[in-house]
Design an enzyme around this catalytic site. Structure first.
Site, PDB file in Angstrom:
ATOM      1  N   CYS A  94       2.717  -0.687 -25.699  1.00  0.00           N
ATOM      2  CA  CYS A  94       2.512  -1.911 -26.492  1.00  0.00           C
ATOM      3  C   CYS A  94       1.091  -2.465 -26.420  1.00  0.00           C
ATOM      4  O   CYS A  94       0.788  -3.456 -27.087  1.00  0.00           O
ATOM      5  CB  CYS A  94       3.539  -2.970 -26.111  1.00  0.00           C
ATOM      6  N   HIS A 138       6.517  -7.770  -1.387  1.00  0.00           N
ATOM      7  CA  HIS A 138       5.447  -8.228  -2.288  1.00  0.00           C
ATOM      8  C   HIS A 138       5.045  -7.167  -3.305  1.00  0.00           C
ATOM      9  O   HIS A 138       3.965  -7.235  -3.884  1.00  0.00           O
ATOM     10  CB  HIS A 138       4.233  -8.687  -1.465  1.00  0.00           C
ATOM     11  N   ASN A 191       1.790  -7.761  18.177  1.00  0.00           N
ATOM     12  CA  ASN A 191       0.721  -8.417  17.426  1.00  0.00           C
ATOM     13  C   ASN A 191      -0.534  -8.506  18.294  1.00  0.00           C
ATOM     14  O   ASN A 191      -0.450  -8.444  19.519  1.00  0.00           O
ATOM     15  CB  ASN A 191       1.170  -9.824  16.998  1.00  0.00           C
ATOM     16  N   ASP A 209       0.788  -1.244   0.000  1.00  0.00           N
ATOM     17  CA  ASP A 209       0.000   0.000   0.000  1.00  0.00           C
ATOM     18  C   ASP A 209       0.817   1.290   0.000  1.00  0.00           C
ATOM     19  O   ASP A 209       0.256   2.381  -0.063  1.00  0.00           O
ATOM     20  CB  ASP A 209      -0.972  -0.010   1.195  1.00  0.00           C
TER      21      ASP A 209
HETATM   22 ZN    ZN Z   1       4.138  -2.535 -22.612  1.00  0.00          ZN
END
Ligand code: ZN
Length: 250
Positions: free
Chosen positions: A151, A118, A214, A103
């Site tokens: 593209c 990630h 936690n 985020d």
């Molecule tokens: Zn592209």
């Protein structure tokens, strides 16, 4: 009994903190954890929406989830926990944040060395030509999905889908940060997603003190955690920063 004062003392004495964060730190920023009650995985089956093969098969379908998630992220701001980590870095105590979140809220809170294990949802990637572009409010309005300007291929948020490898650069930087830190601070993560969950173990093996914040115990708690603080990160982290004289306490 672990007190905020004691943890602040450890941070001050040892310095060189590296934070390892997960969904729990962003819950108070308004981003529900994927797993559990309000999570997106209750609504969208991860096998159908989070596998890279599912995206390639049917980008239109997967973009219904990506659009919703993107809107939530675009509307969120850093929580008090994010801001506390920003203050720790500004004070020269925090070296890096390794996050499983996508985020961008650590950067919003002022952290400059953020290792995104990630990826980041706020960056769009063309898998064909590698061009990247920002994910904006406009991106959520393009139907059926945004395409590469160069593209024409479907764009994908630059996040790690199931079935994709962790970006090599992030792995190298995270391993290095984990090996070098004196205090590993685990914040808001259940420690069940691998290989990310190996990071705190690496820090512990290299002699770091492990502080865990936690809402409930995790596989770390009984294995490597030295100091366990149970509760919400957005209450505990500002309190620790307050003990260090970095944030005003309520
Ligand atoms: Zn592209």
């Amino acid at each position: 009994m672990e007190t905020y004062e004691k943890i602040a003392g450890i941070i001050k004495e040892k310095g060189h903190v590296v934070a390892f964060t997960g969904a729990g730190i962003s819950v108070d920023a308004g981003i529900p954890a994927f797993r559990g009650g309000q999570g997106l995985w209750e609504k969208y089956d991860p096998m159908e929406y989070a596998e890279i093969s599912a995206f390639h098969r049917d980008p239109k379908k997967v973009w219904t989830m990506l659009r919703e998630m993107g809107s939530v992220i675009l509307g969120a701001g850093p929580s008090p926990a994010h801001l506390a980590l920003g203050a720790l870095e500004e004070a020269g105590l925090l070296e890096a944040v390794i996050t499983q979140n996508v985020d961008g809220l650590h950067q919003s809170a002022g952290n400059t060395n953020v290792i995104e294990y990630h990826g980041n949802h706020l960056r769009l990637l063309c898998e064909h030509c590698s061009r990247t572009s920002p994910f904006t409010e406009e991106s959520t309005k393009i139907l059926p999905f945004p395409r590469c300007e160069r593209c024409g291929e479907p764009l994908k948020p630059d996040v790690v889908f199931f079935g994709e490898p962790i970006p090599t650069g992030a792995v190298i930087r995270a391993n290095h940060a984990a090996a070098a830190c004196k205090v590993m601070m685990i914040v808001g993560t259940s420690g069940v997603v691998y290989p990310a969950a190996e990071i705190p173990f690496m820090a512990a093996a290299n002699g770091a003190s492990v502080v865990e914040i936690n809402v409930s115990p995790t596989p770390f708690t009984s294995s490597i955690t030295n100091h366990y603080l149970e509760g919400r990160a957005s209450e505990i982290l500002p309190a620790i920063a307050g003990e260090l004289g970095l944030m005003k306490r309520d």
